[in-house]
Scaffold this motif. Structure first.
Motif, PDB file in Angstrom:
ATOM      1  N   ALA A  40      -3.744 -11.957 -43.085  1.00  0.00           N
ATOM      2  CA  ALA A  40      -2.449 -12.339 -42.533  1.00  0.00           C
ATOM      3  C   ALA A  40      -2.684 -13.034 -41.197  1.00  0.00           C
ATOM      4  O   ALA A  40      -3.716 -12.826 -40.544  1.00  0.00           O
ATOM      5  CB  ALA A  40      -1.592 -11.094 -42.342  1.00  0.00           C
ATOM      6  N   GLU A  41      -1.747 -13.842 -40.788  1.00  0.00           N
ATOM      7  CA  GLU A  41      -1.912 -14.618 -39.555  1.00  0.00           C
ATOM      8  C   GLU A  41      -2.150 -13.711 -38.342  1.00  0.00           C
ATOM      9  O   GLU A  41      -3.005 -14.010 -37.503  1.00  0.00           O
ATOM     10  CB  GLU A  41      -0.683 -15.492 -39.314  1.00  0.00           C
ATOM     11  N   ALA A  42      -1.428 -12.603 -38.264  1.00  0.00           N
ATOM     12  CA  ALA A  42      -1.603 -11.678 -37.144  1.00  0.00           C
ATOM     13  C   ALA A  42      -3.014 -11.081 -37.144  1.00  0.00           C
ATOM     14  O   ALA A  42      -3.640 -10.950 -36.086  1.00  0.00           O
ATOM     15  CB  ALA A  42      -0.564 -10.563 -37.210  1.00  0.00           C
ATOM     16  N   ASP A  43      -3.515 -10.720 -38.327  1.00  0.00           N
ATOM     17  CA  ASP A  43      -4.865 -10.176 -38.423  1.00  0.00           C
ATOM     18  C   ASP A  43      -5.917 -11.226 -38.084  1.00  0.00           C
ATOM     19  O   ASP A  43      -6.919 -10.926 -37.420  1.00  0.00           O
ATOM     20  CB  ASP A  43      -5.124  -9.603 -39.819  1.00  0.00           C
ATOM     21  N   MET A  44      -5.692 -12.451 -38.517  1.00  0.00           N
ATOM     22  CA  MET A  44      -6.628 -13.537 -38.214  1.00  0.00           C
ATOM     23  C   MET A  44      -6.680 -13.777 -36.710  1.00  0.00           C
ATOM     24  O   MET A  44      -7.767 -13.961 -36.144  1.00  0.00           O
ATOM     25  CB  MET A  44      -6.223 -14.819 -38.944  1.00  0.00           C
ATOM     26  N   ASN A  45      -5.525 -13.740 -36.063  1.00  0.00           N
ATOM     27  CA  ASN A  45      -5.490 -13.913 -34.608  1.00  0.00           C
ATOM     28  C   ASN A  45      -6.222 -12.780 -33.904  1.00  0.00           C
ATOM     29  O   ASN A  45      -6.921 -13.007 -32.920  1.00  0.00           O
ATOM     30  CB  ASN A  45      -4.050 -14.013 -34.108  1.00  0.00           C
ATOM     31  N   LYS A  46      -6.067 -11.559 -34.404  1.00  0.00           N
ATOM     32  CA  LYS A  46      -6.752 -10.402 -33.829  1.00  0.00           C
ATOM     33  C   LYS A  46      -8.268 -10.542 -33.978  1.00  0.00           C
ATOM     34  O   LYS A  46      -9.022 -10.256 -33.050  1.00  0.00           O
ATOM     35  CB  LYS A  46      -6.253  -9.107 -34.486  1.00  0.00           C
ATOM     36  N   VAL A  47      -8.724 -10.993 -35.139  1.00  0.00           N
ATOM     37  CA  VAL A  47     -10.155 -11.200 -35.376  1.00  0.00           C
ATOM     38  C   VAL A  47     -10.695 -12.244 -34.397  1.00  0.00           C
ATOM     39  O   VAL A  47     -11.750 -12.049 -33.785  1.00  0.00           O
ATOM     40  CB  VAL A  47     -10.431 -11.624 -36.839  1.00  0.00           C
ATOM     41  N   LYS A  48      -9.967 -13.331 -34.231  1.00  0.00           N
ATOM     42  CA  LYS A  48     -10.407 -14.388 -33.313  1.00  0.00           C
ATOM     43  C   LYS A  48     -10.424 -13.881 -31.871  1.00  0.00           C
ATOM     44  O   LYS A  48     -11.322 -14.226 -31.092  1.00  0.00           O
ATOM     45  CB  LYS A  48      -9.510 -15.610 -33.444  1.00  0.00           C
ATOM     46  N   GLU A  49      -9.447 -13.047 -31.526  1.00  0.00           N
ATOM     47  CA  GLU A  49      -9.391 -12.470 -30.192  1.00  0.00           C
ATOM     48  C   GLU A  49     -10.585 -11.534 -29.960  1.00  0.00           C
ATOM     49  O   GLU A  49     -11.227 -11.577 -28.901  1.00  0.00           O
ATOM     50  CB  GLU A  49      -8.088 -11.693 -30.033  1.00  0.00           C
ATOM     51  N   LEU A  50     -10.888 -10.703 -30.949  1.00  0.00           N
ATOM     52  CA  LEU A  50     -12.035  -9.800 -30.844  1.00  0.00           C
ATOM     53  C   LEU A  50     -13.341 -10.580 -30.769  1.00  0.00           C
ATOM     54  O   LEU A  50     -14.256 -10.204 -30.029  1.00  0.00           O
ATOM     55  CB  LEU A  50     -12.063  -8.826 -32.028  1.00  0.00           C
ATOM     56  N   ARG A  51     -13.439 -11.653 -31.513  1.00  0.00           N
ATOM     57  CA  ARG A  51     -14.641 -12.503 -31.498  1.00  0.00           C
ATOM     58  C   ARG A  51     -14.843 -13.101 -30.116  1.00  0.00           C
ATOM     59  O   ARG A  51     -15.944 -13.088 -29.558  1.00  0.00           O
ATOM     60  CB  ARG A  51     -14.489 -13.576 -32.582  1.00  0.00           C
ATOM     61  N   ALA A  52     -13.754 -13.604 -29.525  1.00  0.00           N
ATOM     62  CA  ALA A  52     -13.828 -14.195 -28.185  1.00  0.00           C
ATOM     63  C   ALA A  52     -14.166 -13.126 -27.147  1.00  0.00           C
ATOM     64  O   ALA A  52     -14.974 -13.363 -26.237  1.00  0.00           O
ATOM     65  CB  ALA A  52     -12.514 -14.881 -27.843  1.00  0.00           C
ATOM     66  N   GLN A  53     -13.572 -11.956 -27.289  1.00  0.00           N
ATOM     67  CA  GLN A  53     -13.854 -10.852 -26.373  1.00  0.00           C
ATOM     68  C   GLN A  53     -15.325 -10.435 -26.472  1.00  0.00           C
ATOM     69  O   GLN A  53     -15.974 -10.199 -25.453  1.00  0.00           O
ATOM     70  CB  GLN A  53     -12.950  -9.663 -26.690  1.00  0.00           C
ATOM     71  N   GLY A  54     -15.835 -10.372 -27.688  1.00  0.00           N
ATOM     72  CA  GLY A  54     -17.239 -10.018 -27.884  1.00  0.00           C
ATOM     73  C   GLY A  54     -18.178 -11.014 -27.237  1.00  0.00           C
ATOM     74  O   GLY A  54     -19.171 -10.633 -26.614  1.00  0.00           O
TER      75      GLY A  54
END
Length: 79
Positions: A40-54
């Motif tokens: 879902a778009e919200a989950d995809m955004n969360k994954v991208k946010e976690l990737r950037a944070q990592g």
């Protein structure tokens, strides 16, 4: 004496660099999975946010925090 100190420093640095190299491997796995992910778009955004944070934490030297964020993203992607 100097030889013993040099050996001790060398043995202390090698494991640190081995663990530091794990973050880029996880980031590459996430990057490879993103184009084909069906989230879902919200989950995809969360994954991208976690990737950037990592990546940010990795650059700052916080490899434990980086791995935690990246592994959470991996879990969301199912990899």
């Amino acid at each position: 004496m100097l030889r013993s100190i040099s050996l001790a420093v060398f043995l202390a640095v090698i494991p640190a660099t081995a663990f530091a190299n794990k973050c880029p491997t996880i980031m590459a796995a996430i990057d490879a999975a993103l184009p084909t992910a069906t989230l879902a778009e919200a989950d995809m955004n969360k994954v991208k946010e976690l990737r950037a944070q990592g990546e940010k934490l990795h650059a700052a030297g916080d490899h434990a925090g980086s791995e935690a964020a990246l592994n959470q993203a991996k879990t969301m992607l199912g990899i």
